[in-house]
Design a protein around this motif. Structure first.
Motif, PDB file in Angstrom:
ATOM      1  N   LEU A 269      -9.745  -9.161 -11.837  1.00 52.92           N
ATOM      2  CA  LEU A 269     -10.604  -8.148 -10.795  1.00 52.92           C
ATOM      3  C   LEU A 269      -9.796  -6.975 -10.512  1.00 52.92           C
ATOM      4  CD1 LEU A 269     -12.856 -10.863  -8.983  1.00 52.92           C
ATOM      5  CD2 LEU A 269     -13.528  -9.363 -10.735  1.00 52.92           C
ATOM      6  N   VAL A 270      -8.712  -7.369 -10.011  1.00 57.43           N
ATOM      7  CA  VAL A 270      -7.668  -6.412  -9.626  1.00 57.43           C
ATOM      8  C   VAL A 270      -7.407  -5.268 -10.650  1.00 57.43           C
ATOM      9  CG1 VAL A 270      -5.322  -5.870  -8.694  1.00 57.43           C
ATOM     10  CG2 VAL A 270      -6.223  -7.716  -7.759  1.00 57.43           C
ATOM     11  N   ASN A 271      -7.214  -5.575 -11.968  1.00 53.57           N
ATOM     12  CA  ASN A 271      -6.885  -4.688 -13.087  1.00 53.57           C
ATOM     13  C   ASN A 271      -8.248  -4.024 -13.274  1.00 53.57           C
ATOM     14  OD1 ASN A 271      -4.157  -4.826 -14.525  1.00 53.57           O
ATOM     15  ND2 ASN A 271      -4.290  -6.705 -13.573  1.00 53.57           N
ATOM     16  N   LEU A 272      -9.395  -4.788 -13.350  1.00 50.48           N
ATOM     17  CA  LEU A 272     -10.610  -4.026 -13.373  1.00 50.48           C
ATOM     18  C   LEU A 272     -10.718  -2.823 -12.334  1.00 50.48           C
ATOM     19  CD1 LEU A 272     -13.297  -4.079 -15.197  1.00 50.48           C
ATOM     20  CD2 LEU A 272     -14.209  -5.666 -13.579  1.00 50.48           C
ATOM     21  N   ALA A 273     -10.347  -2.984 -11.336  1.00 42.55           N
ATOM     22  CA  ALA A 273     -10.544  -2.204 -10.200  1.00 42.55           C
ATOM     23  C   ALA A 273      -9.765  -1.061 -10.368  1.00 42.55           C
ATOM     24  CB  ALA A 273     -10.055  -2.846  -8.761  1.00 42.55           C
ATOM     25  N   PHE A 274      -8.399  -1.356 -10.935  1.00 42.13           N
ATOM     26  CA  PHE A 274      -7.407  -0.374 -11.224  1.00 42.13           C
ATOM     27  C   PHE A 274      -8.139   0.694 -12.388  1.00 42.13           C
ATOM     28  CE2 PHE A 274      -3.517  -2.983 -10.144  1.00 42.13           C
ATOM     29  CZ  PHE A 274      -3.778  -2.520  -8.772  1.00 42.13           C
ATOM     30  N   VAL A 275      -8.693   0.211 -13.460  1.00 42.19           N
ATOM     31  CA  VAL A 275      -9.221   1.073 -14.489  1.00 42.19           C
ATOM     32  C   VAL A 275     -10.665   1.483 -14.120  1.00 42.19           C
ATOM     33  CG1 VAL A 275      -8.072  -0.471 -16.207  1.00 42.19           C
ATOM     34  CG2 VAL A 275     -10.496  -0.988 -15.778  1.00 42.19           C
ATOM     35  N   ALA A 285       0.847   6.486 -16.312  1.00 39.56           N
ATOM     36  CA  ALA A 285       1.914   7.347 -15.678  1.00 39.56           C
ATOM     37  C   ALA A 285       2.305   7.061 -14.363  1.00 39.56           C
ATOM     38  CB  ALA A 285       1.185   8.767 -15.999  1.00 39.56           C
ATOM     39  N   SER A 286       1.607   6.128 -13.740  1.00 38.84           N
ATOM     40  CA  SER A 286       1.731   5.839 -12.307  1.00 38.84           C
ATOM     41  C   SER A 286       2.939   5.026 -11.984  1.00 38.84           C
ATOM     42  CB  SER A 286       0.398   5.171 -11.625  1.00 38.84           C
ATOM     43  OG  SER A 286       0.637   4.677 -10.607  1.00 38.84           O
ATOM     44  N   SER A 287       3.590   5.612 -10.830  1.00 40.04           N
ATOM     45  CA  SER A 287       5.036   4.725 -10.523  1.00 40.04           C
ATOM     46  C   SER A 287       4.681   3.801  -9.621  1.00 40.04           C
ATOM     47  CB  SER A 287       5.903   5.653 -10.524  1.00 40.04           C
ATOM     48  OG  SER A 287       5.482   6.370  -9.147  1.00 40.04           O
ATOM     49  N   PHE A 288       3.554   3.672  -9.019  1.00 39.76           N
ATOM     50  CA  PHE A 288       2.953   2.748  -8.134  1.00 39.76           C
ATOM     51  C   PHE A 288       1.642   2.789  -7.938  1.00 39.76           C
ATOM     52  CE2 PHE A 288       2.857   1.495  -3.287  1.00 39.76           C
ATOM     53  CZ  PHE A 288       2.895   0.261  -3.658  1.00 39.76           C
ATOM     54  N   ILE A 289       1.077   1.830  -8.824  1.00 36.71           N
ATOM     55  CA  ILE A 289      -0.206   1.883  -9.340  1.00 36.71           C
ATOM     56  C   ILE A 289      -1.078   1.539  -8.073  1.00 36.71           C
ATOM     57  CG2 ILE A 289       0.122  -0.570 -10.140  1.00 36.71           C
ATOM     58  CD1 ILE A 289      -2.671   2.144 -11.377  1.00 36.71           C
ATOM     59  N   ALA A 290      -0.616   0.543  -7.442  1.00 38.01           N
ATOM     60  CA  ALA A 290      -1.537   0.164  -6.110  1.00 38.01           C
ATOM     61  C   ALA A 290      -1.741   1.196  -5.321  1.00 38.01           C
ATOM     62  CB  ALA A 290      -1.156  -1.414  -5.488  1.00 38.01           C
ATOM     63  N   SER A 291      -0.742   1.917  -4.946  1.00 39.27           N
ATOM     64  CA  SER A 291      -0.878   2.863  -3.919  1.00 39.27           C
ATOM     65  C   SER A 291      -1.717   3.976  -4.411  1.00 39.27           C
ATOM     66  CB  SER A 291       0.680   3.450  -3.586  1.00 39.27           C
ATOM     67  OG  SER A 291       0.628   4.830  -2.829  1.00 39.27           O
ATOM     68  N   ASP A 292      -1.481   4.553  -5.674  1.00 40.23           N
ATOM     69  CA  ASP A 292      -2.454   5.471  -6.411  1.00 40.23           C
ATOM     70  C   ASP A 292      -3.960   4.972  -6.310  1.00 40.23           C
ATOM     71  OD1 ASP A 292      -0.205   6.814  -6.818  1.00 40.23           O
ATOM     72  OD2 ASP A 292      -0.181   6.579  -8.872  1.00 40.23           O
ATOM     73  N   ALA A 293      -4.090   3.593  -6.526  1.00 45.25           N
ATOM     74  CA  ALA A 293      -5.525   3.263  -6.419  1.00 45.25           C
ATOM     75  C   ALA A 293      -5.997   3.405  -5.088  1.00 45.25           C
ATOM     76  CB  ALA A 293      -5.516   1.973  -7.060  1.00 45.25           C
ATOM     77  N   ALA A 294      -5.110   3.146  -3.971  1.00 50.15           N
ATOM     78  CA  ALA A 294      -5.658   3.235  -2.739  1.00 50.15           C
ATOM     79  C   ALA A 294      -5.749   4.452  -1.961  1.00 50.15           C
ATOM     80  CB  ALA A 294      -4.625   2.189  -1.753  1.00 50.15           C
ATOM     81  N   ASN A 295      -4.881   5.254  -2.662  1.00 49.23           N
ATOM     82  CA  ASN A 295      -5.132   6.809  -2.252  1.00 49.23           C
ATOM     83  C   ASN A 295      -6.338   7.110  -2.634  1.00 49.23           C
ATOM     84  OD1 ASN A 295      -2.776   6.949  -0.566  1.00 49.23           O
ATOM     85  ND2 ASN A 295      -1.634   7.418  -2.419  1.00 49.23           N
ATOM     86  N   TRP A 298      -9.315   5.119  -0.508  1.00 48.94           N
ATOM     87  CA  TRP A 298      -9.302   4.956   0.876  1.00 48.94           C
ATOM     88  C   TRP A 298      -8.569   6.306   1.715  1.00 48.94           C
ATOM     89  CZ3 TRP A 298      -6.963  -0.338   0.380  1.00 48.94           C
ATOM     90  CH2 TRP A 298      -7.953  -1.154  -0.125  1.00 48.94           C
ATOM     91  N   GLY A 299      -7.972   7.163   0.917  1.00 49.51           N
ATOM     92  CA  GLY A 299      -7.171   8.274   1.123  1.00 49.51           C
ATOM     93  C   GLY A 299      -6.026   7.851   1.683  1.00 49.51           C
ATOM     94  N   SER A 300      -5.237   8.674   2.478  1.00 48.93           N
ATOM     95  CA  SER A 300      -3.703   8.559   2.793  1.00 48.93           C
ATOM     96  C   SER A 300      -3.425   7.120   3.372  1.00 48.93           C
ATOM     97  CB  SER A 300      -3.216   9.837   3.476  1.00 48.93           C
ATOM     98  OG  SER A 300      -3.992   9.909   4.792  1.00 48.93           O
ATOM     99  N   ILE A 301      -4.151   6.898   4.181  1.00 45.22           N
ATOM    100  CA  ILE A 301      -3.867   5.531   4.862  1.00 45.22           C
ATOM    101  C   ILE A 301      -3.851   4.457   3.689  1.00 45.22           C
ATOM    102  CG2 ILE A 301      -6.260   4.816   5.413  1.00 45.22           C
ATOM    103  CD1 ILE A 301      -5.490   3.843   8.031  1.00 45.22           C
ATOM    104  N   GLY A 302      -4.467   4.422   2.630  1.00 46.31           N
ATOM    105  CA  GLY A 302      -4.423   3.496   1.710  1.00 46.31           C
ATOM    106  C   GLY A 302      -2.932   3.227   1.121  1.00 46.31           C
ATOM    107  N   GLY A 303      -2.399   4.070   1.183  1.00 44.30           N
ATOM    108  CA  GLY A 303      -0.628   3.847   0.788  1.00 44.30           C
ATOM    109  C   GLY A 303      -0.246   2.993   1.585  1.00 44.30           C
ATOM    110  N   ILE A 304      -0.271   3.159   3.009  1.00 42.74           N
ATOM    111  CA  ILE A 304       0.311   2.321   4.038  1.00 42.74           C
ATOM    112  C   ILE A 304      -0.184   1.033   4.185  1.00 42.74           C
ATOM    113  CG2 ILE A 304       0.691   2.064   6.496  1.00 42.74           C
ATOM    114  CD1 ILE A 304       0.522   5.017   6.817  1.00 42.74           C
TER     115      ILE A 304
END
Length: 469
Positions: A269-275, A285-295, A298-304
């Motif tokens: 499910l997490v990988n399905l969310a990413f794709v 190309a993402s160096s921090f996939i979870a942060s990019d997905a959250a941004n 949810w916007g900038s607060i997603g990274g935190i």
């Protein structure tokens, strides 16, 4: 002489399985795997295939764990299957490489992410480079590099070691709390992505023009599986504490099946969310996939939020690993003068106190050296060799101990353990071929799988020198 007692219930056992598996791997590996495969469908399939293969191995181990519910897990199993010398070599490899290095690398991730929130102290580049340690054919280590991150990592190791030293129940309670928080965080992440309205369903089926074919695809798929296996690793922690689990014949198989099934669903499910949120080339190309997905969601607060979530996940995995892996070192004391001190039970707290602190000491050495990044590259190769031997041992015990009562028999015998053994052999051969190929082409300075074999073999002379008569 004080002995370890059975204090851990089924819920704690499930928490140890889930907590030992779901850590940083789900956030660190998808980008590399996407770059290797260039296909979202293949990326998702890797997590399913790796999860099912892992589950086959876990269920095979569960049969033996239910027969011999003793502290030490696979170390005890190997004594019954192949004898004391093979068991010691396993225990040596666990202590020298995959248990302690795994603990070091996972705790290190927590400190790295803390560095995103606050500035951790760091020495000048000249000072960091002033003290080095070079070992031919292995690499160069920089003990003073990232000193702030390393010191925080050491603190994490010491704190969780102290918790497990003082009380098995307290360590288990901490694990249940951290796993419950982890489950809530996972639901929020997956739900937040799918209900954000920011994704595209078409991303799930769009391959890139760089997608490999033929043998290159087989090689890429095996390499991606290795990444997934690293994310699934830790399921066998439950067997290490088998001697401290209530009703082990029932609770060990149930906790492995329920815990790993939950992990498979979560990873897919997490990988399905990413794709869903990003095309596969953007994931690659993402160096921090979870942060990019959250941004995106949810916007900038997603990274935190993601940073805090990863730190929570890593703390749970660190606690589960420290609690469990020290039991292998504890069990080795039975047949080794070298580890005899580690086999003493702490009389007041009824915990394997010396083994906990011995593991912590070696883990801290790996943290300071920085060598655990290299060691985790060989961790999967070495640990999967022993996983395969453990499943093969199910067949041996069915013949050697056919009259012994089995409270749990692996589902689908002999097909399930046979598939696991065959796949493990194929996986190890292809990994070794890939490592040699990369070394010959100058893509790596070390053949990690060969180094893993050499470190494991070192355990043979150590056993004969230190064994108890």
């Amino acid at each position: 002489m004080p002995k370890l007692i059975r204090q851990l219930n089924r819920n704690t056992a499930i928490a140890i399985v889930v907590g030992g598996v779901i850590g940083s791997g789900i956030f660190m590996k998808p980008s590399l795997m996407a770059a290797q495969l260039q296909s979202p469908i293949l990326l998702l399939s890797v997590w399913v295939v790796a999860g099912i293969i892992t589950l086959f191995g876990a269920l095979s181990n569960a049969e033996v764990a239910a027969m011999f519910p003793e502290t030490g897990g696979q170390y005890v199993f190997f004594q019954k299957m192949y004898g004391h010398s093979f068991a010691f070599v396993y225990g040596w490899a666990a202590f020298a490489v995959f248990n302690t290095a795994g603990n070091a690398s996972i705790a290190y991730v927590f400190s790295q992410y803390m560095g995103y929130l606050i500035d951790l102290p760091r020495l000048s580049n000249a000072t960091e480079q002033s003290f080095t340690l070079s070992i031919p054919y292995i690499g160069t280590f920089f003990p003073l590099q990232n000193i702030g991150v390393k010191l925080l990592t050491i603190v994490v190791i010491i704190v969780f070691t102290a918790i497990s030293y003082r009380s098995v129940q307290y360590g288990g309670r901490v694990q249940r709390i951290l796993t419950a928080l982890k489950a809530v965080a996972i639901v929020l992440l997956i739900g937040g992505v799918f209900f954000s309205g920011k994704g595209e369903a078409s991303n799930i089926v769009q391959n890139t023009s760089s997608m490999p074919g033929g043998w290159m695809m087989v090689s890429a798929y095996i390499a991606a599986l290795a990444g997934a296996f690293w994310a699934y690793d830790g399921w066998n922690n439950i067997s290490f504490v088998a001697g401290e689990i209530k009703e082990p014949q029932k609770n060990i198989p149930q906790s492995l099946f329920m815990g790993l099934s939950f992990c498979i669903v979560v990873y897919v499910l997490v990988n399905l969310a990413f794709v869903y949120l990003m095309p596969v080339q953007q994931i690659a190309a993402s160096s921090f996939i979870a942060s990019d997905a959250a941004n995106i969601a949810w916007g900038s607060i997603g990274g935190i939020l993601i940073t805090l979530m990863v730190m929570l996940f890593v703390l749970g995995t660190t606690n589960a690993n420290i609690l469990a892996t020290s039991r292998v070192t504890f069990a080795m004391a039975d047949n080794s003068k070298l580890f005899a001190w580690a086999g003493k039970v702490q009389p007041q707290y009824k915990t394997p106190g010396n083994a906990l602190w011995l593991n912590a000491l070696w883990t801290i050495c790996l943290i300071i050296s920085g060598s655990f990044d290299m060691l985790t590259d060989i961790l999967i190769f070495v640990s999967w060799f022993f996983y395969g031997m453990s499943a093969l041992g199910v067949f041996l015990l069915r013949k050697k101990m056919k009259n012994v009562n089995r409270a749990y028999k692996v589902w689908g015998y002999p097909v399930v353990p046979a598939i696991f053994v065959a796949f493990t052999a194929f996986f190890l051969i292809v990994t070794l071929m890939n490592d040699i190929h990369h070394y010959q082409n100058g893509q790596t300075q070390v053949i990690h799988s060969v180094l893993g074999i050499l470190i494991t073999i070192v355990g043979v002379p150590i056993y004969y020198i230190s064994r108890k008569k």
